[in-house]
Design a protein around this motif. Structure first.
Motif, mmCIF file in Angstrom:
data_model
loop_
_atom_site.group_PDB
_atom_site.id
_atom_site.type_symbol
_atom_site.label_atom_id
_atom_site.label_comp_id
_atom_site.label_asym_id
_atom_site.label_seq_id
_atom_site.Cartn_x
_atom_site.Cartn_y
_atom_site.Cartn_z
ATOM 1 N N UNK A 201 -35.306 -31.590 19.268
ATOM 2 C CA UNK A 201 -35.783 -32.589 18.312
ATOM 3 C C UNK A 201 -37.302 -32.762 18.354
ATOM 4 N N UNK A 202 -38.050 -31.702 18.118
ATOM 5 C CA UNK A 202 -39.511 -31.806 18.193
ATOM 6 C C UNK A 202 -40.092 -32.621 17.034
ATOM 7 N N UNK A 203 -41.151 -33.308 17.331
ATOM 8 C CA UNK A 203 -41.860 -34.104 16.327
ATOM 9 C C UNK A 203 -43.290 -33.597 16.247
ATOM 10 N N UNK A 204 -43.717 -33.205 15.046
ATOM 11 C CA UNK A 204 -45.106 -32.816 14.836
ATOM 12 C C UNK A 204 -45.363 -31.326 14.922
ATOM 13 N N UNK A 205 -44.392 -30.484 14.551
ATOM 14 C CA UNK A 205 -44.629 -29.044 14.598
ATOM 15 C C UNK A 205 -45.366 -28.598 13.341
ATOM 16 N N UNK A 206 -46.306 -27.715 13.521
ATOM 17 C CA UNK A 206 -47.101 -27.215 12.400
ATOM 18 C C UNK A 206 -46.652 -25.816 11.990
ATOM 19 N N UNK A 207 -45.360 -25.605 11.869
ATOM 20 C CA UNK A 207 -44.842 -24.299 11.491
ATOM 21 C C UNK A 207 -44.119 -24.409 10.156
ATOM 22 N N UNK A 208 -44.440 -23.510 9.251
ATOM 23 C CA UNK A 208 -43.792 -23.547 7.941
ATOM 24 C C UNK A 208 -42.453 -22.829 7.959
ATOM 25 N N UNK A 209 -42.237 -22.001 8.986
ATOM 26 C CA UNK A 209 -40.952 -21.303 9.131
ATOM 27 C C UNK A 209 -40.474 -21.465 10.571
ATOM 28 N N UNK A 210 -40.093 -22.657 10.970
ATOM 29 C CA UNK A 210 -39.636 -22.854 12.347
ATOM 30 C C UNK A 210 -38.361 -22.078 12.628
ATOM 31 N N UNK A 211 -38.128 -21.808 13.907
ATOM 32 C CA UNK A 211 -36.978 -21.002 14.307
ATOM 33 C C UNK A 211 -35.971 -21.874 15.058
ATOM 34 N N UNK A 212 -34.725 -21.670 14.731
ATOM 35 C CA UNK A 212 -33.638 -22.515 15.222
ATOM 36 C C UNK A 212 -32.743 -21.717 16.167
ATOM 37 N N UNK A 213 -32.317 -22.385 17.236
ATOM 38 C CA UNK A 213 -31.456 -21.734 18.220
ATOM 39 C C UNK A 213 -30.329 -22.676 18.622
ATOM 40 N N UNK A 214 -29.222 -22.087 19.060
ATOM 41 C CA UNK A 214 -28.100 -22.882 19.549
ATOM 42 C C UNK A 214 -27.338 -22.075 20.595
#
Length: 913
Positions: free
Chosen positions: A33-46
Motif C-alpha cells: 500500500x505505497x503512498x506517493x509513488x511517481x511511476x506511471x506504470x507501477x508493477x503489481x505482485x502477489x
C-alpha cells in the motif's frame, strides 16, 4: 551417472486435500500500500497460498479501481482472465494515472489443478505528483545569513478548514533534514527525511496522510529543519554546505472536500520562521545540542502568537529534480535497554546496551532547570575498561541536553544518529538507572526476508553480526560505517555485500534508489566514483571492484528479484562503465592502473615477517579480472533485455579479456600470478581459468590455505568469493575449516573477541586487546559479512535456479562438524526453505518450495534407501552421482531421509611452491 529426477505429482498417491488457492501478500513496487509513488506504470505482485502440492498459476485477473467497492463506474482497468504464470512485477497497463490519486486493486488466480481463487483482499497504491507542474508550492528559506553551525530552523503557517474533509495529504521535502508537525502533533513516523541523494540531480519528497490531524476551523502546519547531509559537515575532509549553505522547505497540503473541491496550502512568503528554538546545534557527525529552556510551547498550535517570528524568503529551485519516494523509509525499528551500568577505572559513568547499533538514546530525566547532561557514544572499551572514541576521528557524536526543570523530561535527538554500543554519561542528576536510558535502533525499514541457523553457536553469532552490520549501515544509503566522520556510500563495500544483503532483507527498492544516484554521479567518461553520493570529488578516479558496483548490483538484484526494470533503468550506466574500461584497457585488454585500492585490507603479516607470503595480489590482475566479470554480466544483461547486438559485443570482449588474462597471469601449470588467495579466487570465480587448469588452480589455492594452517589472507574483493570458489571446486571441507577458524585472521576471531557486528579489519582489536590504526578502525563495517552468501547458498543449500527463485535449487553441503543447518528465505513467490540434519546415522533434508515455483533438490551422498515423508521412494534407473541424487519437485513441503555417508575431501596438490 545421471541424476534421478522424480516427479512427486505421480509418485505420491496420497496428497493434501484439494484446496482453492488464495491470492495474498499484494505489493506495488515491492511495497505494501505505497503512498506517493511517481511511476506511471507501477508493477503489481502477489503470492499464492495453498496447502496443495505442485501448484502453479495458470491465469490471473487484475482489476484496478478509484474506489471501493469495485463498481464498474469506478474501475479503470480490468485485465480479464489472462493465461499466464506471472505473479510478480505485472505492469499496470490501464489508462494514464492521475497525480495525487489513490487506486485500489485486487487479483484472482487460477491454478494448474483447475481451482480458482476468490478476489483477494483489496490493496492500494497512491500516486505522487507525477510531474513538476503539479507543484504549486514555493521553496521558503530563512532570511538570516548562513553560518557553519546554526540552530535548527522552525517554520509555521496558519490556515483554515471549513468544510467536510474526504482526504488530505502533505507533500514535503527540504534542503536539510525536516520534521513536519500539524496542530502540535508530529506528522508521520519517518525520521531523517528526505534521506540522502545526489541533491544536485535528485531530491526525494515524502507524502503523508494528514486527514486525521486536521480539524474544523484554524489549523497550523509547522516544520523543523536541521543541517543533515545537505549543508552539514560531511566527509573526512571537514566539508560544509557541500550542496548548499541555506536550509529550505517545500511543503504542499492538498485537502479534498466532500463537495469535490480541493484546497491547497502551500509554502510561500506568508510563512513565519525563527532560529531561536531549542535545537541550538545539530550535525550528522557532531550530534545534537538541545536546550529545553528554549522550547516554544504551542508553537505549532493555532493559539500561538507568531508576531515575533520573521518572514521568510521564497526561492526558486528546479522541481524537475524532485522524485517521489523510491527508497524505503528510515524509521525507529526497535529499542534496547541497558545490560550493565558501571564506572570505569577512571570513574567514567558508562552504560552498556550489549549491542553495537546505529541510532540514538532516549533520555528520561528529572532535574533542575539549567542542568546539562552530556552523552558520548562509543563502540568499544579499551583493554583497561575505559571509554574509547579515538576511532571516531573528528566526529563528536555527542548529545548535550539542558533541562527545563519542573518534572519528568523525555528527550531523543531529531537530526543526527550515532554508531555505538556504550555511552558515557556526565552531568546526570542522580544515579543512572535502566529506566532513564533506552537505545533506539534506526535504519531503513526493510522487511527481514532471510533466516539462518545451525548447530554451531559461534556461527549463529556470526550470522547475528552480519545482520546487525546491515542494520547499522543500511540507513537510506549503504554506508561503510555509522560512527566516525565518514558514513559514506562506498561503492566497493556495497558491491561485495549486495548478495548477502538481499538474503537478509528486502533490499530491492533500497538499492534501486541508490543505484540511480550511482548513475547520476557517474563521470562523463563512464567511470564510477569511490562513494555515492560523491562528496570526495577525487578527479574522476575509478577503482576496480568499486566502480563495478554499476554492473554487479543491478545484475544481482535481477537474479534475486527477477526485476528487469532495474536492468533497464541502469543499463545505460552499466554500459557506460564497461565502455570506459574498454577505452582504458585498450587493445591489450589488460586494465593497467585500474585498481587503486587493490584487495583492500587483505591480511598480511608484519612488514619484516618473511616467514609466510603476505597475500598481496597484483592490482592489474584484480582490475583485469573485474573488467572481464563486468563485461560478462553486461553481455548477460543485454541478453535479458533482448539486445542481441550488445550481448554478442560484450561476450566477445569477455573472451578477449580471458585470452589476455590467461596469457599474462596464468602459467601452463595453473599457477596464478602473485600466487595469492585472492588471485586464485577471482580467476576461478570469474571463469578466467581454462577448464584444463581449473583443478590445478583450485588445488594451489587450497595449498596456500593449508600452508597458513587454515587461515585466509583475502581482503574486501577476495573474501566474498573465497568459500564459494572452494565449494564449486570440490573443497567444501576447506571452506568449512576457514569458516570455523577462531584465530586471527578469520570470521570467528572478532566473534571470539566479543564483536556484535562485523569489523572493518580482521584485527580491529588485536590479540593483546590493543587496537588497530585509530584512523581507520570501524567496528561496524559489513563487507566481510559477505561470507553469509556461502552460508545460505552452499552450507544450507538454498540457491537460485531461475531469476527470482521461479525455479529453486536445493543443494546443501553438509559437514561432519555440524549436525544441522537451516535457511529460510521469503522469495517474491513465498517462503523457500532448505535444511539438513544428521541424526542417528541418517540424513534428513527438509525443503519448502513456494507455490508457482518448482525446484531441483539434490540429496548429498544419497544412493539408496531414500524416503520422502517417511515413505520409500522407488523408481527405475535410481542412480547416484558425485553429488548424490537429484529430485525435481513442485511446490510444497518435503522431508527426505536416507542413510548418511560422510563427504570426503579432495586432496590438494602438494607441489612445492
Amino acid at each position: 551417472m545421471k541424476p534421478l529426477f522424480l516427479y512427486f505429482l505421480f509418485i505420491l498417491p496420497v496428497m493434501c486435500m484439494a484446496q482453492n488457492p488464495v491470492a495474498e501478500g499484494l505489493t506495488c513496487e515491492y511495497m505494501v500500500n505505497p503512498v506517493g509513488i511517481d511511476m506511471v506504470h507501477p508493477r503489481l505482485s502477489w503470492k499464492i497460498s495453498t496447502t496443495q502440492r505442485n501448484t502453479l498459476q495458470q491465469a490471473y485477473n487484475i482489476r484496478v479501481s478509484m474506489g471501493i467497492p469495485f463498481a464498474s463506474a469506478k474501475t479503470v482497468w480490468n485485465t480479464g482472465k489472462v493465461s499466464s504464470d506471472s505473479s510478480i512485477m505485472v505492469t499496470y497497463k490501464g489508462p494514464a494515472l492521475k497525480p495525487a490519486t489513490r487506486y485500489y486493486w485486487q487479483v484472482k488466480v487460477w491454478d494448474n489443478q483447475h481451482h480458482a481463487s476468490t478476489w483477494s483482499k483489496p490493496a492500494y497504491f497512491e500516486t505522487g505528483m507525477l510531474s513538476p507542474a503539479d507543484w504549486t508550492a514555493n521553496w521558503v528559506q530563512p532570511r538570516e545569513e548562513p553560518q557553519r553551525k546554526m540552530p535548527a530552523l522552525m517554520l509555521r503557517k496558519q490556515f483554515a478548514v471549513h468544510k467536510k474533509i474526504i482526504s488530505a495529504r502533505a507533500y514535503a521535502t527540504a534542503h536539510g533534514l525536516y520534521e513536519l508537525y500539524l496542530n502540535g502533533k508530529r506528522v508521520g513516523d519517518q525520521v531523517l527525511t528526505p534521506g540522502w541523494t545526489e541533491y544536485k540531480k535528485r531530491l526525494q519528497y515524502q507524502v503523508y496522510d494528514i486527514t486525521p490531524l486536521l480539524q474544523q476551523g484554524d489549523n497550523v502546519i509547522g516544520a523543523m529543519i536541521g543541517d543533515g547531509w545537505f549543508r552539514g559537515t560531511i566527509g573526512y575532509a571537514n566539508q560544509w554546505g557541500f550542496w548548499g549553505k541555506k536550509q529550505a522547505l517545500l511543503c504542499q497540503l492538498q485537502i479534498t472536500y466532500a463537495d469535490g473541491t480541493v484546497q491547497r496550502v502551500n509554502s510561500d512568503g506568508s510563512w513565519k520562521s525563527t532560529l531561536n528554538g531549542p535545537i541550538t546545534g545539530n550535525g550528522i557527525y557532531d550530534g545534537e545540542t538541545y536546550d529545553a529552556r528554549k522550547e516554544i510551547p504551542g508553537w505549532c498550535n493555532k493559539a500561538f502568537n507568531d508576531t515575533g517570528w520573521a518572514t521568510v524568503d521564497t526561492a526558486t529551485f528546479d522541481n524537475k529534480l524532485l522524485v517521489g519516494v523510491e527508497s524505503v523509509p528510515v524509521r525507529k525499528i526497535q529499542e534496547l535497554k541497558p545490560i550493565a551500568i558501571f564506572k570505569s577505572p577512571k570513574g567514567t559513568q558508562i552504560i552498556d546496551f550489549g549491542q553495537n547499533l546505529t541510532g540514538w538514546v532516549r533520555l528520561k530525566v528529572n532535574g533542575h532547570a539549567g542542568q546539562t547532561i552530556n552523552i558520548r557514544h562509543a563502540e568499544v572499551l579499551d583493554k583497561f575498561g575505559e571509554f574509547y572514541t579515538a576511532n571516531l576521528r573528528s566526529a563528536t557524536a555527542a548529545i548535550n541536553y539542558t533541562l527545563r526543570g519542573g518534572g519528568t523530561e523525555v528527550f531523543e535527538p531529531h537530526f543526527t544518529f550515532m554508531g555505538f554500543r556504550y555511552i558515557a554519561v556526565s552531568g546526570f542528576p542522580g544515579d543512572l538507572t535502566p529506566e532513564n536510558f533506552t537505545a533506539v535502533v534506526v535504519h531503513s525499514d526493510m522487511p527481514v526476508t532471510g533466516t539462518f541457523t545451525c548447530s554451531d553457536t559461534m556461527i549463529n553469532k556470526l550470522q547475528h553480526n552480519i545482520l546487525w552490520g546491515q542494520k547499522g549501515n543500511f540507513l537510506d544509503i549503504p554506508t561503510d560505517c555509522p560512527q566516525r566522520d565518514e558514513r559514506l556510500g562506498w561503492t566497493g563495500d556495497a558491491q561485495v555485500f549486495s548478495r548477502t544483503a538481499a538474503f537478509n532483507m528486502q533490499v530491492a527498492p533500497f538499492l534501486a534508489k541508490w543505484m540511480k544516484d550511482v548513475a547520476a554521479d557517474q563521470f562523463p567518461d563512464g567511470g564510477v566514483p569511490f562513494v555515492v553520493p560523491d562528496i570526495l570529488q577525487t578527479n574522476q578516479a575509478t577503482s576496480a571492484g568499486w566502480g563495478d558496483v554499476a554492473v554487479i548490483v543491478p545484475w544481482t538484484m535481477y537474479q534475486v528479484y527477477a526485476d528487469k526494470n532495474i536492468l533497464q533503468t541502469q543499463y545505460t550506466s552499466m554500459k557506460a562503465y564497461v565502455d570506459c574500461i574498454v577505452r582504458r584497457a585498450g587493445s591489450k585488454y589488460i586494465w593497467h592502473g585500474g585498481s587503486l585500492f587493490g584487495d583492500w585490507l587483505f591480511y598480511r603479516p608484519g612488514i619484516y615477517d618473511f616467514s609466510e607470503p603476505n597475500g598481496y595480489t597484483n592490482p592489474d590482475l584484480i582490475a583485469t579480472a573485474f573488467y572481464a566479470y563486468s563485461s560478462k554480466l553486461l553481455s548477460q544483461a543485454a541478453g535479458v533485455l533482448g539486445n542481441t547486438a550488445d550481448e554478442k559485443k560484450y561476450a566477445d570482449i569477455y573472451a578477449e579479456i580471458k585470452k589476455a588474462f590467461v596469457h599474462n597471469y596464468i602459467t601452463p601449470t595453473g599457477r596464478i600470478f602473485a600466487d595469492s588467495q585472492t588471485g586464485y579466487v577471482l580467476a576461478l570465480k570469474f571463469g578466467l581459468v581454462p577448464d584444463s587448469l581449473k583443478a590445478k588452480a583450485a588445488s594451489y589455492l587450497v595449498d596456500d590455505i593449508r600452508s597458513r594452517k587454515n587461515h585466509l589472507s583475502t581482503g574486501f574483493l577476495g573474501t566474498p568469493y573465497l568459500c564459494q570458489v572452494l565449494s564449486q571446486n570440490g573443497y567444501s571441507n576447506v571452506a568449512y575449516d576457514l569458516l570455523l577458524q577462531k584465530s586471527y585472521p578469520s570470521w570467528l576471531y572478532p566473534v571470539k573477541m566479543g564483536a556484535t557486528t562485523i569489523w572493518e579489519r580482521w584485527d580491529g582489536i588485536k590479540t593483546d586487546s590493543t587496537f588497530q590504526d585509530k584512523s581507520m578502525n570501524s567496528f561496524n563495517h559489513y563487507s566481510y559479512g559477505a561470507v553469509g552468501d556461502w552460508m545460505y547458498q552452499q552450507m544450507a543449500g538454498l540457491q537460485i535456479g531461475k531469476p527470482g527463485y521461479k525455479h529453486v535449487i536445493i543443494k546443501p553441503e553438509p559437514n561432519p562438524k555440524f549436525t544441522f543447518a537451516k535457511v529460510t528465505f521469503e522469495t517474491m513467490y513465498g517462503q523457500a526453505q532448505s535444511g539438513w540434519e544428521v541424526k542417528d546415522g541418517n540424513m534428513q533434508v527438509h525443503v519448502k518450495i513456494p507455490p508457482n515455483t518448482t525446484a531441483d533438490v539434490t540429496l548429498p551422498q544419497a544412493s539408496s534407501g531414500v524416503k520422502v515423508d517417511g515413505q520409500p521412494v522407488t523408481a527405475n534407473n535410481l542412480h547416484s552421482n558425485d553429488d548424490g541424487v537429484t529430485v525435481n519437485v513442485g511446490s510444497g513441503e518435503y522431508t527426505f531421509s536416507y542413510p548418511w555417508v560422510e563427504i570426503k575431501e579432495k586432496k590438494a596438490l602438494t607441489t612445492a611452491k
